[in-house]
Design a protein around this motif. Structure first.
Motif, PDB file in Angstrom:
ATOM      1  N   TYR A   1     -19.490 -35.626  -1.711  1.00  0.00           N
ATOM      2  CA  TYR A   1     -19.601 -34.289  -2.304  1.00  0.00           C
ATOM      3  C   TYR A   1     -18.241 -33.741  -2.736  1.00  0.00           C
ATOM      4  O   TYR A   1     -17.217 -33.987  -2.090  1.00  0.00           O
ATOM      5  CB  TYR A   1     -20.228 -33.309  -1.319  1.00  0.00           C
TER       6      TYR A   1
ATOM      7  N   GLU B   1     -31.612 -17.158 -11.011  1.00  0.00           N
ATOM      8  CA  GLU B   1     -31.905 -18.056  -9.898  1.00  0.00           C
ATOM      9  C   GLU B   1     -32.847 -17.402  -8.892  1.00  0.00           C
ATOM     10  O   GLU B   1     -33.804 -18.025  -8.423  1.00  0.00           O
ATOM     11  CB  GLU B   1     -30.592 -18.454  -9.211  1.00  0.00           C
TER      12      GLU B   1
ATOM     13  N   ASN C   1     -16.339 -30.343  -2.978  1.00  0.00           N
ATOM     14  CA  ASN C   1     -16.383 -28.958  -2.512  1.00  0.00           C
ATOM     15  C   ASN C   1     -15.450 -28.095  -3.356  1.00  0.00           C
ATOM     16  O   ASN C   1     -14.703 -28.603  -4.196  1.00  0.00           O
ATOM     17  CB  ASN C   1     -15.999 -28.884  -1.033  1.00  0.00           C
ATOM     18  N   TYR C   2     -15.488 -26.790  -3.122  1.00  0.00           N
ATOM     19  CA  TYR C   2     -14.686 -25.850  -3.912  1.00  0.00           C
ATOM     20  C   TYR C   2     -13.737 -25.085  -2.991  1.00  0.00           C
ATOM     21  O   TYR C   2     -14.190 -24.365  -2.083  1.00  0.00           O
ATOM     22  CB  TYR C   2     -15.595 -24.877  -4.652  1.00  0.00           C
TER      23      TYR C   2
ATOM     24  N   LYS D   1     -17.884 -24.228  -0.537  1.00  0.00           N
ATOM     25  CA  LYS D   1     -18.749 -25.010  -1.403  1.00  0.00           C
ATOM     26  C   LYS D   1     -18.993 -24.269  -2.710  1.00  0.00           C
ATOM     27  O   LYS D   1     -18.887 -23.051  -2.781  1.00  0.00           O
ATOM     28  CB  LYS D   1     -20.091 -25.284  -0.712  1.00  0.00           C
ATOM     29  N   PHE D   2     -19.329 -25.034  -3.747  1.00  0.00           N
ATOM     30  CA  PHE D   2     -19.770 -24.431  -4.993  1.00  0.00           C
ATOM     31  C   PHE D   2     -21.090 -23.695  -4.727  1.00  0.00           C
ATOM     32  O   PHE D   2     -21.925 -24.164  -3.960  1.00  0.00           O
ATOM     33  CB  PHE D   2     -20.015 -25.499  -6.059  1.00  0.00           C
ATOM     34  N   SER D   3     -21.276 -22.550  -5.369  1.00  0.00           N
ATOM     35  CA  SER D   3     -22.527 -21.796  -5.200  1.00  0.00           C
ATOM     36  C   SER D   3     -22.800 -20.982  -6.456  1.00  0.00           C
ATOM     37  O   SER D   3     -22.069 -20.036  -6.762  1.00  0.00           O
ATOM     38  CB  SER D   3     -22.447 -20.860  -3.992  1.00  0.00           C
ATOM     39  N   LYS D   4     -23.841 -21.354  -7.184  1.00  0.00           N
ATOM     40  CA  LYS D   4     -24.202 -20.586  -8.371  1.00  0.00           C
ATOM     41  C   LYS D   4     -24.661 -19.188  -7.999  1.00  0.00           C
ATOM     42  O   LYS D   4     -24.338 -18.212  -8.670  1.00  0.00           O
ATOM     43  CB  LYS D   4     -25.314 -21.303  -9.139  1.00  0.00           C
ATOM     44  N   SER D   5     -25.458 -19.087  -6.940  1.00  0.00           N
ATOM     45  CA  SER D   5     -26.027 -17.786  -6.578  1.00  0.00           C
ATOM     46  C   SER D   5     -24.953 -16.784  -6.186  1.00  0.00           C
ATOM     47  O   SER D   5     -25.098 -15.590  -6.424  1.00  0.00           O
ATOM     48  CB  SER D   5     -27.033 -17.947  -5.433  1.00  0.00           C
ATOM     49  N   ARG D   6     -23.845 -17.263  -5.617  1.00  0.00           N
ATOM     50  CA  ARG D   6     -22.765 -16.349  -5.239  1.00  0.00           C
ATOM     51  C   ARG D   6     -21.636 -16.340  -6.258  1.00  0.00           C
ATOM     52  O   ARG D   6     -20.634 -15.650  -6.070  1.00  0.00           O
ATOM     53  CB  ARG D   6     -22.219 -16.734  -3.859  1.00  0.00           C
TER      54      ARG D   6
ATOM     55  N   GLY E   1     -16.174 -15.601  -6.706  1.00  0.00           N
ATOM     56  CA  GLY E   1     -17.489 -15.101  -6.312  1.00  0.00           C
ATOM     57  C   GLY E   1     -17.409 -13.759  -5.619  1.00  0.00           C
ATOM     58  O   GLY E   1     -16.398 -13.064  -5.619  1.00  0.00           O
TER      59      GLY E   1
ATOM     60  N   LEU F   1     -27.218 -15.239 -11.220  1.00  0.00           N
ATOM     61  CA  LEU F   1     -27.788 -14.879  -9.927  1.00  0.00           C
ATOM     62  C   LEU F   1     -29.212 -14.353 -10.079  1.00  0.00           C
ATOM     63  O   LEU F   1     -30.126 -14.769  -9.360  1.00  0.00           O
ATOM     64  CB  LEU F   1     -26.901 -13.836  -9.248  1.00  0.00           C
TER      65      LEU F   1
END
Length: 376
Positions: free
Chosen positions: A55, A318, A57-58, A62-67, A287, A315
């Protein structure tokens, strides 16, 4: 994609199939899908090489589209950083054996050190010396033992590059390119052609040999770079006027720019990334809290930092999709007369999604109480 697809997908005798994926997709593509193809009994091509990464990571998470954490899709284009820089850095830290993490500070460091000061510096100097000292024409070369030792190092890296790509170790093969340019910078620094060109005939001849060897090494690097940084590779090809017929990678170092070959206009390939620029990007893609919403109602105690419109849209989209999916799931459970405890758990999940959606849309987070229940 093409009406000729059976030439590849029903031709296991002549086709080798490579699959690239993240590690969570391995069970499907290594077992389930090949079994389906075998079960079809129609001579389908099965996977020969399955290349899975760990994976990415960021920063520290972690990467998160929602946030809105991380860089997605065309957001990378909006940063102003060229596509080839993104390609280079993501392949440089490709998680081939273990998880790795994207870091803005490291992106700046690798751009400024490996690309600007190492790779770009060597290629630019090699081309510039041809223009400045030899009228734009590659000078004659009389190789010494030192030159042959340098060429041996380059050839060793070239062989390793081939071997690593055959094993699909893409990240490690990229490091061979950087090692060659590092050897090239050292070769020029030791021989100092900018000083020798001012000396006697012997020194000037030595300056010509070093420059000719260096610019041919730059030509080799242009070809090796092509699968990693196609735009940069094309720029080098244009600046050095590398003939298309010579733009092929062999297993040995050959002289593609012979004495008398004329190069074009040489200019820097990379630009420095500044700390202020990187800090602004880190903040922009850092974010925010989901509970803060994209624009929570006035007076709300859950107000957070205002989100960029694009992140708000992602956001809301989603959460809307997840809510619709969960709503269908609840209705299906009720239609199948599932146990009340199971239904209540799924209803609670649906209400939480509706609450998050309301916050993201800037509405009141209160969700209507289900029928048959009253607030106390």
């Amino acid at each position: 994609y093409t009406d000729q697809w059976e030439r590849w997908w029903k031709n296991p005798q002549q086709v080798e199939l490579y699959n690239f994926m993240a590690k969570d997709n391995v069970p499907f593509h290594s077992v389930i899908f090949p079994c389906s193809l075998l079960g079809a009994d129609d001579n389908y091509t099965l996977v020969n090489h399955l290349i899975a990464t760990e994976y990415l990571n960021y920063e520290d998470g972690k990467f998160s589209k929602s946030r809105g954490v991380g860089v997605f899709g065309d957001m990378a284009k909006d940063t102003g950083i060229p596509a080839d820089i993104w390609r280079f850095y993501l392949l440089y830290l490709r998680p081939e054996g273990q998880d790795s993490a994207f870091s803005w500070s490291d992106l700046m460091l690798k751009n400024n050190s490996e690309l600007l000061n190492n790779l770009g510096n060597f290629i630019n100097r090699a081309g510039m010396f041809v223009c400045k000292f030899f009228g734009g024409a590659v000078p004659p070369m009389v190789l010494t033992a030192d030159d042959k030792r340098f060429l041996a190092r380059v050839t060793l890296e070239l062989h390793q590059y081939h071997q690593l790509l055959e094993k699909v170790r893409i990240r490690d093969a990229l490091r061979c390119i950087l090692s060659i340019s590092r050897h090239g910078n050292q070769y020029m620094q030791v021989n100092e052609p900018w000083k020798r060109i001012k000396g006697d005939e012997k020194d000037r001849q030595r300056a010509g040999t070093v420059t000719g060897v260096a610019v041919n090494t730059a030509s080799l690097l242009a070809v090796m770079l092509q699968p990693y940084m196609p735009s940069v590779s094309l720029a080098i090809q244009g600046q050095l006027c590398i003939p298309p017929g010579c733009f092929v990678l062999s297993h040995s170092f050959t002289c593609t720019l012979p004495p008398g070959h004329r190069v074009g206009t040489v200019s820097p390939l990379f630009q420095k990334l500044e700390n202020d620029q990187i800090e602004a990007l880190r903040k922009r893609f850092g974010g925010g809290q989901v509970s803060g919403g994209c624009g929570a109602p006035r007076g709300s105690s859950t107000l957070g930092t205002s989100w960029p419109l694009q992140l708000c849209f992602l956001l809301i989209q989603e959460l809307t999709e997840e809510g619709a999916k969960q709503g269908n799931h609840v209705r299906q459970l009720k239609a199948n007369k599932a146990e009340k405890a199971q239904v209540d758990v799924e209803v609670a999940k649906l209400l939480e999604l509706k609450k998050q959606l309301a916050l993201a849309e800037g509405k009141s987070p209160e969700v209507p109480v289900p029928k048959g229940k009253r607030k106390k």
